[in-house]
Scaffold this motif. Structure first.
Motif, PDB file in Angstrom:
ATOM      1  N   TYR A  54     -15.239 -24.371 -58.103  1.00 37.58           N
ATOM      2  CA  TYR A  54     -15.556 -23.345 -58.872  1.00 37.58           C
ATOM      3  C   TYR A  54     -16.091 -22.168 -58.203  1.00 37.58           C
ATOM      4  CZ  TYR A  54     -20.038 -25.462 -58.350  1.00 37.58           C
ATOM      5  OH  TYR A  54     -21.202 -25.977 -57.576  1.00 37.58           O
ATOM      6  N   LEU A  55     -16.474 -21.071 -58.907  1.00 34.24           N
ATOM      7  CA  LEU A  55     -17.186 -20.072 -58.268  1.00 34.24           C
ATOM      8  C   LEU A  55     -18.682 -20.064 -58.571  1.00 34.24           C
ATOM      9  CD1 LEU A  55     -14.595 -16.834 -58.498  1.00 34.24           C
ATOM     10  CD2 LEU A  55     -14.851 -18.623 -56.572  1.00 34.24           C
ATOM     11  N   ASP A  56     -19.612 -20.302 -57.648  1.00 35.78           N
ATOM     12  CA  ASP A  56     -20.961 -20.139 -57.828  1.00 35.78           C
ATOM     13  C   ASP A  56     -21.552 -18.698 -58.491  1.00 35.78           C
ATOM     14  OD1 ASP A  56     -21.386 -18.698 -55.698  1.00 35.78           O
ATOM     15  OD2 ASP A  56     -22.163 -20.073 -54.488  1.00 35.78           O
ATOM     16  N   ARG A  57     -22.806 -18.611 -58.394  1.00 31.96           N
ATOM     17  CA  ARG A  57     -23.267 -17.519 -58.967  1.00 31.96           C
ATOM     18  C   ARG A  57     -23.084 -16.403 -58.193  1.00 31.96           C
ATOM     19  NH1 ARG A  57     -27.129 -21.498 -60.220  1.00 31.96           N
ATOM     20  NH2 ARG A  57     -27.171 -22.069 -62.353  1.00 31.96           N
ATOM     21  N   ASP A  58     -23.029 -16.324 -56.874  1.00 29.25           N
ATOM     22  CA  ASP A  58     -22.721 -15.273 -55.866  1.00 29.25           C
ATOM     23  C   ASP A  58     -21.212 -15.229 -55.684  1.00 29.25           C
ATOM     24  OD1 ASP A  58     -25.339 -15.176 -55.287  1.00 29.25           O
ATOM     25  OD2 ASP A  58     -25.386 -17.031 -54.035  1.00 29.25           O
ATOM     26  N   ARG A 219     -20.131 -24.659 -45.656  1.00 34.51           N
ATOM     27  CA  ARG A 219     -20.068 -24.171 -44.279  1.00 34.51           C
ATOM     28  C   ARG A 219     -18.550 -23.638 -44.207  1.00 34.51           C
ATOM     29  NH1 ARG A 219     -24.024 -28.700 -41.174  1.00 34.51           N
ATOM     30  NH2 ARG A 219     -26.010 -28.038 -42.580  1.00 34.51           N
ATOM     31  N   GLN A 220     -17.812 -23.434 -44.869  1.00 31.90           N
ATOM     32  CA  GLN A 220     -16.480 -23.164 -44.990  1.00 31.90           C
ATOM     33  C   GLN A 220     -16.186 -21.978 -45.879  1.00 31.90           C
ATOM     34  OE1 GLN A 220     -14.060 -26.850 -44.317  1.00 31.90           O
ATOM     35  NE2 GLN A 220     -15.904 -27.512 -45.049  1.00 31.90           N
ATOM     36  N   PRO A 221     -16.382 -20.667 -45.477  1.00 30.61           N
ATOM     37  CA  PRO A 221     -16.605 -19.601 -46.327  1.00 30.61           C
ATOM     38  C   PRO A 221     -15.352 -19.400 -47.270  1.00 30.61           C
ATOM     39  CG  PRO A 221     -17.647 -18.957 -44.399  1.00 30.61           C
ATOM     40  CD  PRO A 221     -16.949 -20.215 -44.058  1.00 30.61           C
ATOM     41  N   ALA A 222     -14.220 -19.593 -46.656  1.00 25.78           N
ATOM     42  CA  ALA A 222     -12.983 -19.305 -47.516  1.00 25.78           C
ATOM     43  C   ALA A 222     -12.453 -20.608 -48.343  1.00 25.78           C
ATOM     44  CB  ALA A 222     -11.828 -19.013 -46.543  1.00 25.78           C
ATOM     45  N   PHE A 223     -13.118 -21.778 -48.045  1.00 25.97           N
ATOM     46  CA  PHE A 223     -12.749 -22.903 -48.882  1.00 25.97           C
ATOM     47  C   PHE A 223     -14.113 -23.320 -49.673  1.00 25.97           C
ATOM     48  CE2 PHE A 223     -12.881 -27.877 -48.624  1.00 25.97           C
ATOM     49  CZ  PHE A 223     -12.121 -28.112 -49.489  1.00 25.97           C
ATOM     50  N   SER A 224     -15.417 -23.807 -49.202  1.00 21.88           N
ATOM     51  CA  SER A 224     -16.384 -24.136 -49.903  1.00 21.88           C
ATOM     52  C   SER A 224     -17.536 -23.765 -49.362  1.00 21.88           C
ATOM     53  CB  SER A 224     -16.141 -25.720 -50.261  1.00 21.88           C
ATOM     54  OG  SER A 224     -17.510 -26.254 -50.928  1.00 21.88           O
ATOM     55  N   ASN A 225     -18.442 -23.368 -50.017  1.00 20.54           N
ATOM     56  CA  ASN A 225     -19.886 -22.954 -49.615  1.00 20.54           C
ATOM     57  C   ASN A 225     -21.075 -23.897 -49.744  1.00 20.54           C
ATOM     58  OD1 ASN A 225     -19.483 -19.722 -48.407  1.00 20.54           O
ATOM     59  ND2 ASN A 225     -18.032 -20.511 -50.049  1.00 20.54           N
ATOM     60  N   GLY A 226     -20.921 -25.003 -50.297  1.00 19.92           N
ATOM     61  CA  GLY A 226     -22.043 -25.634 -50.329  1.00 19.92           C
ATOM     62  C   GLY A 226     -22.873 -25.579 -51.598  1.00 19.92           C
ATOM     63  N   ILE A 227     -24.125 -26.212 -51.784  1.00 22.37           N
ATOM     64  CA  ILE A 227     -24.947 -25.951 -52.793  1.00 22.37           C
ATOM     65  C   ILE A 227     -26.221 -26.404 -52.651  1.00 22.37           C
ATOM     66  CG2 ILE A 227     -24.815 -28.461 -53.447  1.00 22.37           C
ATOM     67  CD1 ILE A 227     -24.214 -27.781 -56.357  1.00 22.37           C
ATOM     68  N   SER A 228     -27.165 -25.758 -53.428  1.00 23.00           N
ATOM     69  CA  SER A 228     -28.612 -25.804 -53.288  1.00 23.00           C
ATOM     70  C   SER A 228     -29.064 -27.338 -53.747  1.00 23.00           C
ATOM     71  CB  SER A 228     -29.678 -24.691 -53.755  1.00 23.00           C
ATOM     72  OG  SER A 228     -29.478 -24.945 -55.221  1.00 23.00           O
ATOM     73  N   LEU A 229     -30.234 -27.896 -53.631  1.00 24.16           N
ATOM     74  CA  LEU A 229     -30.583 -29.071 -54.345  1.00 24.16           C
ATOM     75  C   LEU A 229     -30.852 -28.840 -55.647  1.00 24.16           C
ATOM     76  CD1 LEU A 229     -33.219 -30.676 -51.859  1.00 24.16           C
ATOM     77  CD2 LEU A 229     -30.576 -31.187 -52.047  1.00 24.16           C
ATOM     78  N   THR A 230     -31.313 -27.761 -56.102  1.00 27.30           N
ATOM     79  CA  THR A 230     -31.492 -27.454 -57.683  1.00 27.30           C
ATOM     80  C   THR A 230     -29.993 -27.321 -58.417  1.00 27.30           C
ATOM     81  OG1 THR A 230     -33.410 -26.203 -57.216  1.00 27.30           O
ATOM     82  CG2 THR A 230     -32.439 -26.016 -59.373  1.00 27.30           C
ATOM     83  N   ASP A 231     -29.101 -26.720 -57.690  1.00 25.65           N
ATOM     84  CA  ASP A 231     -28.058 -26.482 -58.268  1.00 25.65           C
ATOM     85  C   ASP A 231     -27.141 -28.119 -58.180  1.00 25.65           C
ATOM     86  OD1 ASP A 231     -28.095 -24.316 -59.455  1.00 25.65           O
ATOM     87  OD2 ASP A 231     -26.735 -23.275 -57.852  1.00 25.65           O
ATOM     88  N   LEU A 232     -27.347 -28.860 -57.206  1.00 23.57           N
ATOM     89  CA  LEU A 232     -27.020 -30.277 -56.969  1.00 23.57           C
ATOM     90  C   LEU A 232     -27.284 -31.059 -58.258  1.00 23.57           C
ATOM     91  CD1 LEU A 232     -25.284 -32.187 -55.242  1.00 23.57           C
ATOM     92  CD2 LEU A 232     -27.180 -32.731 -54.009  1.00 23.57           C
ATOM     93  N   GLY A 233     -28.837 -30.919 -58.664  1.00 26.12           N
ATOM     94  CA  GLY A 233     -29.093 -31.606 -59.553  1.00 26.12           C
ATOM     95  C   GLY A 233     -28.427 -31.322 -60.977  1.00 26.12           C
ATOM     96  N   ARG A 234     -28.133 -29.792 -61.145  1.00 26.53           N
ATOM     97  CA  ARG A 234     -27.515 -29.504 -62.230  1.00 26.53           C
ATOM     98  C   ARG A 234     -26.133 -29.854 -62.552  1.00 26.53           C
ATOM     99  NH1 ARG A 234     -30.121 -24.309 -61.059  1.00 26.53           N
ATOM    100  NH2 ARG A 234     -31.711 -23.736 -62.358  1.00 26.53           N
TER     101      ARG A 234
END
Length: 289
Positions: A54-58, A219-234
């Motif tokens: 998915y695409l995150d809020r950024d 840590r792979q901008p073109a593939f996947s950019n990770g997530i914050s702990l709060t969004d991980l909870g979501r």
């Protein structure tokens, strides 16, 4: 506060516009503005696997690997794994820890990395209990833990709960920090560990025996950019977990699943360090043959 509320409303508005009402309905709660891909399959009895991009809020891509399991006593079990299945401390890649746990009558079908650890000596920060044996108990480095009681019930908690349930635990490994408690998001601190979008590994549970093993690449901008702990909870709440906790992440994040067709372990995620990092311990799903 008002600015955050407006930002959230705009994000959801964009989400519904980009996806359409029907599709967006089933993704309510996912920290996304657009779902690019959502596929699922059945690795074996009592297990479901899923990959969501998915695409995150950024508007940055995020790739999630999910393994949901309904544990069955003496048929499908959650266990702690250590290097070479020994009680000594050290480091080993997840797939080797999984392989070391195989026997003639049992097969490890999936695993993820577990606790944070000392990179120099492999000593985990939290407790270690394997098959009822206390290998490492509570000390000043412990924060939270995941445990399996002798009854088969899976629990998540802190050092207070650990001491209370210590004699009932059959398996336990450390974790930090708790993300969800009774489906309520817990507030996270403002450190970079919490707020920066890192690769993550998480563990979730619903009821007594339904569990989720989850990885989010980063840590792979073109593939996947990770997530914050709060969004991980979501994310964990969206997947259905009632309680959830963050495990070690970054270059340690690993999910491996048994490939029945090719008779080998397949790493489902894409580790940020390009190769698998040796870790202190893992959570594994074991199927009786």
């Amino acid at each position: 506060m008002k600015r955050n509320l407006i930002s959230t409303m705009l994000s959801f508005g964009l989400f519904f516009i980009m996806m359409g009402w029907a599709d967006a309905q089933k993704y309510i709660g996912l920290p996304a503005t657009k779902v690019l891909e959502d596929s699922s399959w059945l690795p074996g009895p009592h297990t479901e696997a899923r990959e969501i991009t998915y695409l995150d809020r950024d508007s940055k891509p995020v790739v999630v690997q999910v393994l949901k399991a309904r544990l069955k006593k003496k048929h499908l079990m959650l266990e702690a794994a250590t290097p070479d299945d020994k009680d000594d401390f050290g480091r080993q890649i997840v797939t080797d820890e999984m392989q070391a746990e195989n026997r003639k009558d049992r097969l490890v079908i999936a695993g993820v990395n577990a606790d944070f650890f000392n990179m120099k000596n492999g000593i985990p920060l939290g407790p270690v209990i394997k098959e009822g044996r206390m290998i490492k108990g509570v000390d000043k480095t412990m924060v939270d833990f995941v445990g399996v009681l002798k009854s088969g019930k899976v629990i998540i908690g802190d050092s207070v709960l650990f001491k209370k349930k210590e004699k009932e635990l059959n398996e336990a490994l450390g974790a930090r920090a708790v993300l969800l408690k009774n489906r309520k998001l817990l507030p996270q601190n403002r450190s970079s560990l919490s707020t920066v979008h890192h690769p993550r590994t998480a563990f979730g549970v619903k009821g007594k025996r339904t569990v989720w093993l989850v990885t989010v690449d980063g840590r792979q901008p073109a593939f996947s950019n990770g997530i914050s702990l709060t969004d991980l909870g979501r994310l964990m709440r969206f997947l259905g977990a009632e309680n959830a906790v963050n495990l070690d992440g970054g270059g340690s994040t690993t999910m491996a699943v048994w490939d029945e067709q090719h008779q080998q372990y397949r790493v489902r995620n894409r580790p940020s360090g390009k190769t698998l990092r040796p870790v202190a311990n893992s959570w594994i799903l074991v199927r009786k043959k």
